[in-house]
Scaffold this active site. Sequence first.
Site, PDB file in Angstrom:
ATOM      1  N   GLU A 106      -6.476  -3.860  33.427  1.00  0.00           N
ATOM      2  CA  GLU A 106      -6.289  -4.376  34.778  1.00  0.00           C
ATOM      3  C   GLU A 106      -6.647  -5.861  34.900  1.00  0.00           C
ATOM      4  O   GLU A 106      -5.982  -6.607  35.638  1.00  0.00           O
ATOM      5  CB  GLU A 106      -7.122  -3.558  35.770  1.00  0.00           C
ATOM      6  CG  GLU A 106      -6.625  -2.147  35.985  1.00  0.00           C
ATOM      7  CD  GLU A 106      -7.073  -1.169  34.915  1.00  0.00           C
ATOM      8  OE1 GLU A 106      -6.675   0.006  34.977  1.00  0.00           O
ATOM      9  OE2 GLU A 106      -7.827  -1.579  33.996  1.00  0.00           O
TER      10      GLU A 106
ATOM     11  N   ARG B 264     -12.011  -2.940  38.405  1.00  0.00           N
ATOM     12  CA  ARG B 264     -12.363  -3.607  37.154  1.00  0.00           C
ATOM     13  C   ARG B 264     -11.966  -5.080  37.155  1.00  0.00           C
ATOM     14  O   ARG B 264     -12.502  -5.881  36.404  1.00  0.00           O
ATOM     15  CB  ARG B 264     -11.639  -2.936  35.991  1.00  0.00           C
ATOM     16  CG  ARG B 264     -11.889  -1.451  35.854  1.00  0.00           C
ATOM     17  CD  ARG B 264     -11.114  -0.948  34.666  1.00  0.00           C
ATOM     18  NE  ARG B 264     -11.056   0.497  34.644  1.00  0.00           N
ATOM     19  CZ  ARG B 264     -10.383   1.189  33.731  1.00  0.00           C
ATOM     20  NH1 ARG B 264      -9.714   0.539  32.804  1.00  0.00           N
ATOM     21  NH2 ARG B 264     -10.372   2.493  33.755  1.00  0.00           N
TER      22      ARG B 264
ATOM     23  N   LYS C  51      -0.244  15.541  22.118  1.00  0.00           N
ATOM     24  CA  LYS C  51      -0.593  15.800  23.500  1.00  0.00           C
ATOM     25  C   LYS C  51       0.231  16.972  24.019  1.00  0.00           C
ATOM     26  O   LYS C  51       1.447  16.999  23.858  1.00  0.00           O
ATOM     27  CB  LYS C  51      -0.338  14.545  24.355  1.00  0.00           C
ATOM     28  CG  LYS C  51      -1.068  14.537  25.686  1.00  0.00           C
ATOM     29  CD  LYS C  51      -1.009  13.167  26.336  1.00  0.00           C
ATOM     30  CE  LYS C  51      -1.858  13.121  27.609  1.00  0.00           C
ATOM     31  NZ  LYS C  51      -1.863  11.790  28.241  1.00  0.00           N
TER      32      LYS C  51
END
Length: 616
Positions: free
Chosen positions: A361, A389, A276
């Site tokens: 979540e 969610r 990354k």
Amino acid sequence: MLLDQINETGDIKKIPQSQYPELAKEIREFLIDKISVTGGHLASNLGAVELTMALHVALDLPKDKIIWDVGHQSYTHKLLTGRKEGFDTLRQYGGMSGFPKRGESDSDCFDTGHSSTSISAGLGMVKARDLKGEDYAVVSVIGDGSLTGGLAYEAMNNLSKLETNYIIILNDNEMSISESVGGMGKYLDSVRTAQGYLNLKEDVYAQLRSNTKVVDSIRRAKNSFKQLFVPGMVFENLGITYLGPVDGHDTAGLIRAIKEARKVKKAVMVHVVTKKGKGYEPAERHPARFHGTEPFIVENGLPRNPRTTANYQDIFSTVMCKLGARDDKVVAITAAMADGTGLKRFRNIYPDRFVDAGIAEEHAVTFAAGLAIGGYKPVFAVYSSFLQRAYDQIMEDVCLQNLPVVFAIDRAGLVGSDGETHQGIFDLSYMSTMPNMHIMAPKNKWELSDMLKFAVNAGCPMAIRYPRGNAYDGLKEYRAPIEMGKCEPIYEEKDICLLAVGSMVKIGEEVRNILKDQGVRCSLVNARFVKPIDTDYIKVASANHKLFVTMEENVACGGYGEKVRVFVDENRLDCSVLSIAIPDQFVTHGSVDKLRCELGIDPQSIADRILKEIHR
């Protein structure tokens, strides 16, 4: 420049493969240059350059389909599909989205923005392809961070008996937004370092080639040996053919792996290891900070417009640390957002009372419910649009049992540049449907502090929603103690009463000043509670206010204004209600100020609507 030769989908195939390293370098330079001006997702895109190039070479777009999980890593894909000019208006109102959009290009096959959805979507497209008898490749690109989300495993469980080609690219950079957490992260780490198995295999066969019987015995035991040592056996056991790990910055190797994967008549996972932020030292050193970045100075990576005042996340961070010091029952929970939500300091000070649940979540909410039953005071810090969610878990596991879980709802209201998938404009509506839930919104930074302290000791489900950005520091002199379900009158006049929710109190001040210049005086009230609303105040105030104007940065349906109107109607109060809210629609990307003007919730637009209402 090689990049000048790419003006539409497929143009990359005209460039000799020997020049792909130079093309990758040009792409990185282009992205750094453009994102330093507009802001956007940088680190994730720098890490996926060669992978995206390989996909475009090995596949036939737009016939073949690529589903980008989350979609924040799709900038190179946009470049390779003829959208180079769009980067000058990236994430700006009317400009190019920072996520895949089917309306932008026929090479974008699925609109994304949230995590862990790509395998489910891809499997659905595979089924549609096969039902139609068509022949095209379907590829889902998912990061290791997204594999902390349960939806990805539901999908993998469903595809275990697939007998047709479907490719999953696992882009493994050891990160989600922050570092990946949990068992899958540890497993993938072990896969990355599994070269020892490969070396062992070659050494053993080299030593034993002359002994045919021993070699045959080893081959017969191959499956058992693989179960113990071969990388990717977790996926193999799910019925997914595993290829890798593959160097995610070797374009030629990636092209070969993708072409091999296309030959497999079942689900196949290509495990790609990337870095990354690759190619830009500040992003390599601080990938979390450059995950989603504001405009920055290319030479050193520092922000072009450094913050000079505290934001709401800073205030939340400070108060949580103080609460942690005073009460050892306070536990902080986040869903892969320790940095973004401001819980990094709490994690460093109280590691035993900090939990990063990963991008999960639903699990985080029910985990918090279990903590509450165990006698603790869980505070779940989460972005508004991500909490959606977990609707069922909030309803069934927290509210049904009336458990003392605090939801610190960050990025509530308009968040701006990330667009439809990230605007936090529905939380007041969906949270309000739940019995036992109590919802607050602070007008300024001091009230956020007071509300958080109140919530952790309330003994029931509590939600505090606050916006992104600088914390308002006005109205400091108005700091009445928090009382359950009670509003806070600030300026008291007659005839018109502005009932403002959270961030709209500041806008209410501006509206009041505009109207004052027009000879119209208004009361201004800080609603504080969206559930329950302060019905006692509304009853009393209706005696000398003929118009209530509710103001909220939430959609109209199910919001605060709707509740006030219903109460006024049911009690036949002698007044009317004008509801100022976001229209019931998804809101595109753009600056918050621009979006407020377009949606009619800026001070001048609100004042104009009030004047029109009182003069009709």
